[in-house]
Design a protein around this motif. Structure first.
Motif, PDB file in Angstrom:
ATOM      1  N   ALA A   1       0.823  -1.213   0.000  1.00 59.24           N
ATOM      2  CA  ALA A   1       0.000   0.000   0.000  1.00 59.24           C
ATOM      3  C   ALA A   1       0.853   1.258   0.000  1.00 59.24           C
ATOM      4  N   ASN A   2       0.479   2.201  -0.832  1.00 61.39           N
ATOM      5  CA  ASN A   2       1.022   3.560  -0.830  1.00 61.39           C
ATOM      6  C   ASN A   2       0.207   4.362  -1.836  1.00 61.39           C
ATOM      7  N   ILE A   3      -0.400   5.433  -1.380  1.00 64.81           N
ATOM      8  CA  ILE A   3      -1.261   6.231  -2.253  1.00 64.81           C
ATOM      9  C   ILE A   3      -0.522   6.727  -3.489  1.00 64.81           C
TER      10      ILE A   3
ATOM     11  N   GLY B   1       7.534   7.034   3.197  1.00 66.05           N
ATOM     12  CA  GLY B   1       7.021   6.375   4.392  1.00 66.05           C
ATOM     13  C   GLY B   1       7.081   7.260   5.615  1.00 66.05           C
ATOM     14  N   VAL B   2       7.231   8.582   5.398  1.00 63.95           N
ATOM     15  CA  VAL B   2       7.185   9.546   6.503  1.00 63.95           C
ATOM     16  C   VAL B   2       5.720   9.901   6.739  1.00 63.95           C
TER      17      VAL B   2
ATOM     18  N   ILE C   1      -1.624  -2.270   4.557  1.00 68.97           N
ATOM     19  CA  ILE C   1      -2.769  -1.392   4.338  1.00 68.97           C
ATOM     20  C   ILE C   1      -3.278  -0.764   5.637  1.00 68.97           C
ATOM     21  N   ASP C   2      -3.024  -1.389   6.786  1.00 66.22           N
ATOM     22  CA  ASP C   2      -3.485  -0.837   8.055  1.00 66.22           C
ATOM     23  C   ASP C   2      -2.404  -0.049   8.786  1.00 66.22           C
ATOM     24  N   GLU C   3      -1.224   0.078   8.179  1.00 65.46           N
ATOM     25  CA  GLU C   3      -0.132   0.814   8.810  1.00 65.46           C
ATOM     26  C   GLU C   3      -0.413   2.313   8.755  1.00 65.46           C
TER      27      GLU C   3
ATOM     28  N   TYR D   1      -4.746   7.840   9.919  1.00 62.33           N
ATOM     29  CA  TYR D   1      -5.115   7.409   8.572  1.00 62.33           C
ATOM     30  C   TYR D   1      -4.142   6.333   8.107  1.00 62.33           C
ATOM     31  N   SER D   2      -4.674   5.327   7.449  1.00 63.48           N
ATOM     32  CA  SER D   2      -3.854   4.294   6.824  1.00 63.48           C
ATOM     33  C   SER D   2      -3.935   4.463   5.313  1.00 63.48           C
TER      34      SER D   2
END
Length: 594
Positions: A19-21, A106-107, A209-211, A230-231
């Motif tokens: 996951a990463n937008i 990932g910040v 996804i839940d991180e 927010y994840s």
């Protein structure tokens, strides 16, 4: 601009550890590299004309590359995966590039509403314990003077170069702050020493996804601001809702008046057009600048809050202005009046809806209602039925539970009330947050674990009911209900929106606010009134008589017979619609006590 005729290739199905937008931005940069991603409007002088407006632009590949470069630069400055970074940057090209850079690295961005007030901001930073602070000079000055993040912030980046004569003095307040440009130059120098690395895209961090992906603080308009965790899974669910339920397509252009929503544009393959305005005080926006941006870029979508919707609608009526390119308008953040939506709609094509979107920072969106259906509810809203906010969007479950202040640990289907019964609104869905940051008691009070679905229900803090058609009706905040008592005995419960909408039909009432006050005999409802125009003493007495008679006509308002005129309601600066009823209640109580 019409959406691209090319159909975007589907993304690789999201796996739990991927996951990463920013994967959506990467896709747009690969498939549509030179299509517009962001445009930011600026005026060079106070006077307004089309020639005095300037626009800075980035296409998708440039935004992707710039955010890659910034992610490398932030890492070189010591800001790395897992750290939390306050981001206080005005809407700009840098805001977009920096936000995507933080997500790629990932910040965890900490996003706050500057309109919440200095004391609330300081408390937010104490709770969030940021590792880094990235902001414009004004934010850094406030950080130093007010002690924001003192004791936790280790890395400081100034986004704007200091070139004015006051630069040296300002730098005194920003000890340790390095300019973003300097950080970039140092990172670029390191990359140039290794030619192969200089051409390498940033290795985007992939998360569960839940991180935790971001911390978004609530506005605090109805209490103390809380940090919502927010994840990337929540962001993904919001993107899917905007595509599937709101029908947003690749190639559209959005007039972006709210910074967070504007970030979804590039992730949706939609260009974000940012007008020059104070996003924390949209009521002060210059309508002609917004109209100019819509016309220049032929925006098909608009995201506006109710205060701005009303301001633009009034300006459009005065100028006889039309918005032929706009295909939909999304209004969210607070309930918009039916009259303001009707006024705004006159600028649109008959087929272009104004979509009222209900939700909260903890869960957005929840439900949606088009303007045509909303207009059909006008009469029943004005007679105390509450405000219809539509049906649940795809993947969202709605339920109503009994009103209680006690935590509810576990979900039971028996908690759900029948259609038509007013209670607290609870929601479940993939965009529902799981927790508040460092607020275990607030999390306990707002979340209900559902063992069957292995998901949480979120208690919205709003009261309402479901009708037989499955539509949700809002009756106000749970905290704003008034429970009348007499000699210690409960008498009747009053809800803010149904009561206020009845009184707001009086032509001399601009808006009203229901509050509870204490008398020797018990607690009673009182209506605060903001007038449309000035009244003499005799006229005020007649108004109070009229309102008393109006109250007796409806079951929802029977028993309300105390009224006070307030010169100007205290409201939140962003929406100019959320009334601070707690302040009005204190004011009303003081008037009665004296």
């Amino acid at each position: 601009m019409s959406p691209s005729s090319a159909t975007p290739k589907p993304l690789t199905p999201l796996r739990e550890g991927d996951a990463n937008i920013c994967r959506h931005l990467k896709q747009a940069a690969a498939q549509y590299p030179h299509q517009l991603a962001v445009a930011v409007q600026r005026s060079h002088r106070r006077a307004l004309s089309q020639r005095e407006l300037r626009y800075s632009e980035l296409d998708f590949v440039s935004l992707d590359r710039r955010s890659d470069a910034l992610a490398f630069a932030l890492n070189a400055h010591g800001i790395t995966r897992g750290m939390k970074a306050v981001l206080m940057v005005t809407p700009s090209l840098e805001f977009f590039a920096l936000t995507f850079a933080l997500f790629k690295a990932g910040v965890i961005p900490i996003l706050v509403d500057p309109g919440m007030g200095m004391n609330n901001l300081k408390q937010c930073f104490i709770e969030a314990a940021p590792d880094a602070f990235i902001g414009i000079p004004k934010a850094h000055i406030a950080r130093r003077l007010l002690g924001w993040g003192k004791g936790t912030i280790q890395h400081v980046v100034n986004v704007t170069e200091l070139t004015s004569p006051l630069a040296a003095a300002l730098q005194t307040f920003m000890t340790g702050a390095r300019s973003l440009a300097k950080v970039q130059r140092q990172a670029e120098a390191r990359l140039k020493s290794d030619p192969s690395a200089a051409l390498t895209p940033y290795p985007m961090v992939k998360l569960h996804i839940d991180e935790m992906a971001a911390i978004l603080f609530t506005s605090g308009s109805t209490g103390t601001p809380k940090g919502v965790v927010y994840s990337h899974g929540m962001f993904e669910a919001q993107i899917q809702a905007l595509k599937q339920d709101y029908g947003i397509r690749h190639g559209e252009r959005d007039l972006a008046t709210f910074p967070l929503f504007s970030l979804f544009g590039p992730a949706l393959g939609m260009a974000s057009i940012v007008p020059e305005m104070d996003a924390s005080k949209p009521i002060t926006a210059n309508p002609q600048r917004l109209f100019a941006a819509i016309e220049r870029y032929q925006c098909s979508n608009m995201f506006v809050n109710p205060a701005l919707l009303d301001r633009l609608g009034r300006a459009g009526a005065a100028l006889n202005h039309k918005l032929p390119s706009v295909e939909r308008v999304i209004s969210a953040g607070a309930p918009a009046t039916i009259a303001s939506i009707a006024c705004f709609s006159k600028m649109l094509n008959p087929t272009a809806p104004v979509l009222t979107s209900y939700g909260a920072t903890e869960s957005l969106p929840v439900s949606m209602l088009g303007s045509t259906e909303l207009f059909s509810t006008t009469t029943i809203t004005d007679t105390g039925a509450g405000i219809c906010v539509g049906r649940a969007i795809g993947g969202v479950k709605l339920a109503i539970i009994g009103i209680t202040e006690q935590p509810i640990a576990d979900w039971d289907c028996a908690l759900a009330l029948e259609p038509g019964e007013i209670g607290e609104i609870v929601v479940q869905g993939p965009m529902v947050s799981r927790a508040y940051y460092q607020r275990p008691s607030a999390t306990l009070a707002a979340k209900i674990w559902d063992e069957t679905t292995q998901c949480y229900w979120h208690r919205m803090g709003d009261v309402g009911y479901l009708d037989p058609q499955g539509r949700l009706w809002m009756c106000g905040r749970k905290a704003h209900r008034v429970d009348a008592t007499l000699n210690g005995q409960w008498v009747k419960r009053y809800f803010s929106i149904p009561c206020e909408r009845i009184f707001n039909t009086h032509p001399q009432v601009k808006r009203s606010a229901l509050v509870g006050v204490n008398l020797a005999s018990g607690r009673v409802p009182l209506l605060c009134i903001e007038l449309e125009g000035a009244l003499t003493g005799d006229d005020q007495q007649q108004l109070f008589l009229d309102l008393g008679e109006l109250a007796q006509q409806f079951e929802q308002t029977q028993g309300i017979n105390r009224f006070l005129i307030h010169p100007h309601f205290p409201v939140d600066v962003r929406h100019n619609a959320k009334i601070f009823r707690e302040k009005l209640a204190s004011w009303a109580q003081s008037r009665l006590d004296h």
